[in-house]
Scaffold this active site. Structure first.
Site, PDB file in Angstrom:
ATOM      1  N   GLU A   8      16.064  -1.160   7.576  1.00 27.01           N
ATOM      2  CA  GLU A   8      15.739   0.307   7.953  1.00 27.01           C
ATOM      3  C   GLU A   8      16.239   0.508   9.455  1.00 27.01           C
ATOM      4  OE1 GLU A   8      12.099   2.129   6.434  1.00 27.01           O
ATOM      5  OE2 GLU A   8      11.849   3.144   8.611  1.00 27.01           O
ATOM      6  N   THR A  39      16.162   6.496   8.668  1.00 32.85           N
ATOM      7  CA  THR A  39      15.099   7.468   8.794  1.00 32.85           C
ATOM      8  C   THR A  39      15.541   9.012   9.134  1.00 32.85           C
ATOM      9  OG1 THR A  39      14.535   6.876  11.148  1.00 32.85           O
ATOM     10  CG2 THR A  39      13.455   5.428   9.598  1.00 32.85           C
ATOM     11  N   HIS A  71      16.359   8.794   3.893  1.00 32.09           N
ATOM     12  CA  HIS A  71      14.987   9.105   3.876  1.00 32.09           C
ATOM     13  C   HIS A  71      15.032  10.501   3.674  1.00 32.09           C
ATOM     14  CE1 HIS A  71      13.193   5.258   5.764  1.00 32.09           C
ATOM     15  NE2 HIS A  71      14.096   5.267   5.208  1.00 32.09           N
ATOM     16  N   GLY A 102       6.630  13.277   4.723  1.00 30.21           N
ATOM     17  CA  GLY A 102       6.946  13.308   6.086  1.00 30.21           C
ATOM     18  C   GLY A 102       5.847  13.304   6.979  1.00 30.21           C
ATOM     19  N   ASP A 103       6.313  13.044   8.254  1.00 31.54           N
ATOM     20  CA  ASP A 103       5.073  13.018   9.459  1.00 31.54           C
ATOM     21  C   ASP A 103       5.323  14.596   9.733  1.00 31.54           C
ATOM     22  OD1 ASP A 103       4.761  10.316   9.436  1.00 31.54           O
ATOM     23  OD2 ASP A 103       6.393  10.107  11.095  1.00 31.54           O
ATOM     24  N   ALA A 117       4.874  14.448  -1.605  1.00 27.53           N
ATOM     25  CA  ALA A 117       6.181  13.458  -1.884  1.00 27.53           C
ATOM     26  C   ALA A 117       6.320  13.801  -3.409  1.00 27.53           C
ATOM     27  CB  ALA A 117       5.973  12.334  -1.614  1.00 27.53           C
TER      28      ALA A 117
HETATM   29  P1  FAD Z   1       2.380  11.500  -0.071  1.00 27.23           P
HETATM   30  O1  FAD Z   1       2.755  10.581  -1.071  1.00 27.23           O
HETATM   31  O2  FAD Z   1       2.633  12.923  -0.188  1.00 27.23           O
HETATM   32  O3  FAD Z   1       0.972  11.086   0.509  1.00 27.23           O
HETATM   33  C1  FAD Z   1       0.380  11.605   1.723  1.00 27.23           C
HETATM   34  C2  FAD Z   1      -1.042  11.776   1.552  1.00 27.23           C
HETATM   35  O4  FAD Z   1      -1.400  12.555   0.627  1.00 27.23           O
HETATM   36  C3  FAD Z   1      -1.953  10.552   1.236  1.00 27.23           C
HETATM   37  O5  FAD Z   1      -2.945  10.518   1.921  1.00 27.23           O
HETATM   38  C4  FAD Z   1      -1.818  10.823  -0.386  1.00 27.23           C
HETATM   39  O6  FAD Z   1      -3.061  10.121  -0.861  1.00 27.23           O
HETATM   40  C5  FAD Z   1      -2.062  12.365  -0.331  1.00 27.23           C
HETATM   41  N1  FAD Z   1      -1.827  12.953  -1.605  1.00 27.23           N
HETATM   42  C6  FAD Z   1      -0.702  12.706  -2.216  1.00 27.23           C
HETATM   43  N2  FAD Z   1      -0.965  13.494  -3.473  1.00 27.23           N
HETATM   44  C7  FAD Z   1      -1.908  14.337  -3.376  1.00 27.23           C
HETATM   45  C8  FAD Z   1      -2.354  15.255  -4.168  1.00 27.23           C
HETATM   46  N3  FAD Z   1      -1.901  15.819  -5.173  1.00 27.23           N
HETATM   47  N4  FAD Z   1      -3.618  15.926  -3.699  1.00 27.23           N
HETATM   48  C9  FAD Z   1      -4.271  15.567  -2.569  1.00 27.23           C
HETATM   49  N5  FAD Z   1      -3.716  14.440  -1.561  1.00 27.23           N
HETATM   50  C10 FAD Z   1      -2.589  13.982  -2.160  1.00 27.23           C
HETATM   51  N6  FAD Z   1       8.127   9.915   7.966  1.00 27.23           N
HETATM   52  C11 FAD Z   1       9.275  10.722   8.382  1.00 27.23           C
HETATM   53  O7  FAD Z   1       8.796  11.847   8.695  1.00 27.23           O
HETATM   54  N7  FAD Z   1      10.665  10.263   8.241  1.00 27.23           N
HETATM   55  C12 FAD Z   1      11.013   9.157   7.662  1.00 27.23           C
HETATM   56  O8  FAD Z   1      12.101   8.626   7.836  1.00 27.23           O
HETATM   57  C13 FAD Z   1      10.013   8.221   7.003  1.00 27.23           C
HETATM   58  N8  FAD Z   1      10.189   7.001   6.671  1.00 27.23           N
HETATM   59  C14 FAD Z   1       9.279   6.204   6.306  1.00 27.23           C
HETATM   60  C15 FAD Z   1       9.461   5.100   5.299  1.00 27.23           C
HETATM   61  C16 FAD Z   1       8.552   4.304   4.948  1.00 27.23           C
HETATM   62  C17 FAD Z   1       8.871   3.270   4.094  1.00 27.23           C
HETATM   63  C18 FAD Z   1       7.424   4.643   4.814  1.00 27.23           C
HETATM   64  C19 FAD Z   1       6.088   3.672   4.239  1.00 27.23           C
HETATM   65  C20 FAD Z   1       6.899   5.853   5.754  1.00 27.23           C
HETATM   66  C21 FAD Z   1       7.929   6.756   6.090  1.00 27.23           C
HETATM   67  N9  FAD Z   1       7.464   7.886   6.732  1.00 27.23           N
HETATM   68  C22 FAD Z   1       8.421   8.619   7.321  1.00 27.23           C
HETATM   69  C23 FAD Z   1       6.206   8.283   7.116  1.00 27.23           C
HETATM   70  C24 FAD Z   1       5.675   9.209   5.847  1.00 27.23           C
HETATM   71  O9  FAD Z   1       6.333  10.410   5.779  1.00 27.23           O
HETATM   72  C25 FAD Z   1       4.182   9.376   6.342  1.00 27.23           C
HETATM   73  O10 FAD Z   1       3.473   8.319   6.192  1.00 27.23           O
HETATM   74  C26 FAD Z   1       3.556  10.718   5.637  1.00 27.23           C
HETATM   75  O11 FAD Z   1       2.169  10.907   6.223  1.00 27.23           O
HETATM   76  C27 FAD Z   1       3.267  10.567   4.026  1.00 27.23           C
HETATM   77  O12 FAD Z   1       4.250  10.494   3.423  1.00 27.23           O
HETATM   78  P2  FAD Z   1       4.268  10.032   1.872  1.00 27.23           P
HETATM   79  O13 FAD Z   1       5.687  10.296   1.195  1.00 27.23           O
HETATM   80  O14 FAD Z   1       3.635   8.974   1.605  1.00 27.23           O
HETATM   81  O15 FAD Z   1       3.405  11.132   1.324  1.00 27.23           O
END
Ligand code: FAD
Length: 281
Positions: A8, A39, A71, A102-103, A117
């Site tokens: 990455e 990223t 990403h 996303g963050d 997501a």
């Molecule tokens: P989600 O899967 O949407 O989950 C986020 C939160 O919402 C979790 O607590 C989950 O339990 C909760 N949730 C999910 N669905 C529901 C629902 N239906 N109702 C209520 N709660 C729910 N961030 C960036 O900005 N840019 C990047 O390039 C980037 N790269 C990454 C690469 C990897 C390998 C990883 C592990 C993370 C990366 N991140 C990146 C960080 C990521 O965007 C953050 O961790 C973000 O806070 C959560 O993203 P997610 O896609 O896991 O979210």
């Protein structure tokens, strides 16, 4: 069959020319990873992050002829913006996406089209069916916003059911947390490959930052390494490489389905680890 081993990278800061990363990509692609992922706005930065990510991801695919994973964080994007990005990715011949919520960006109100997501993944599948291979993120030590392990896992199952081909974990330093998570995921029917995200630590501040952002637990033996070598950059880098290699050897011996190395654009570290890992996959 060999286990996928991937890297990455992050794009250069927006005030730097994009080609400062080409030398890095040149050397990383020589190491023949399964793919290199890029990223996008990680840590909650910059409005123009998508364009930067696309430029770098496109170079990986079209200049260095490697599989490139884009990403795609959705929290600040509208449906039209995501649809446009899918067209751009297709045009650049990039057909691998890490679909993310996303963050959060400080002082930016998230758009409402993709609260999670899973919403993005459903949209990608609706718009483009199986044109893209879609990865998603998962959290062996629980996502920082989730109330508990089981709730987070239930949301992960919903995400996988939305059309995920593979998962990549958040970094972790204790393999037992990965094994526990993998067992529990399998038990509720999450059956896509789960690639382990490993970050070789090279600087003490980097660990402190990562622990703050993602809540990774530091095992006692890791803390001892930090205490002993934290103020000596060369020693910590070498200890960090050895620690990551130990994690990887153990993961491979325990049937991991992929290793995703958070190389932080550090070619030296990527090379040192690749030199050993290539005999183990
Ligand atoms: P989600 O899967 O949407 O989950 C986020 C939160 O919402 C979790 O607590 C989950 O339990 C909760 N949730 C999910 N669905 C529901 C629902 N239906 N109702 C209520 N709660 C729910 N961030 C960036 O900005 N840019 C990047 O390039 C980037 N790269 C990454 C690469 C990897 C390998 C990883 C592990 C993370 C990366 N991140 C990146 C960080 C990521 O965007 C953050 O961790 C973000 O806070 C959560 O993203 P997610 O896609 O896991 O979210």
């Amino acid at each position: 069959m060999s286990v996928p081993f991937s890297f990455e990278v992050f794009p250069p800061r927006k005030d730097m020319p994009v080609d400062v990363i080409y030398n890095t990509l040149d050397q990383l692609s020589d190491l023949e990873p399964e793919f290199i992922s890029v990223t996008c706005g990680a840590g909650g930065s910059s409005a123009n992050a998508g364009a930067r990510m696309l430029e770098v991801a496109s170079a990986i695919k079209n200049k260095y002829n490697r599989r490139s994973v884009a990403h795609l964080p959705c929290i600040n994007l509208s449906r039209d913006e995501v649809a446009d990005m899918l067209i751009e990715l297709d045009r650049a011949d990039i057909h691998d996406i890490l679909a993310l919520r996303g963050d959060r960006v400080p002082n930016v109100e998230p758009k409402e089209d993709f609260p999670h997501a899973a919403d993005l993944i459903r949209f990608i599948r609706q718009q483009t069916e199986r044109k893209f291979k879609v990865y998603a993120a998962c959290y062996p030590e629980v996502h920082t916003e989730a109330p508990d392990f089981d709730t987070d896992l239930k949301h992960l199952k919903e995400k996988v059911d939305a059309g995920v081909d593979g998962l990549i974990t958040q970094l972790f330093f204790d393999n037992n947390s990965f094994y526990y998570f993998r067992d529990r995921a399998r038990a509720i029917g999450i059956d896509v490959p789960i690639e382990a995200g490993i970050m070789p630590v090279t600087k003490k501040q980097q660990v402190e930052r990562m622990v703050n952002i993602c809540g990774a637990t530091l095992p006692i033996k890791f803390r001892r390494i930090l205490d002993k070598y934290g103020d000596n950059d060369d020693a910590l880098r070498e200890a960090g490489i050895v620690y990551a290699l130990n994690q990887i050897v153990d993961l491979l011996a325990n049937g991991v389905e992929g290793i995703h190395l958070y190389v932080m654009n550090n070619v030296y570290v990527a090379r040192r680890i690749s030199e050993t890992v290539k005999y183990l996959l």
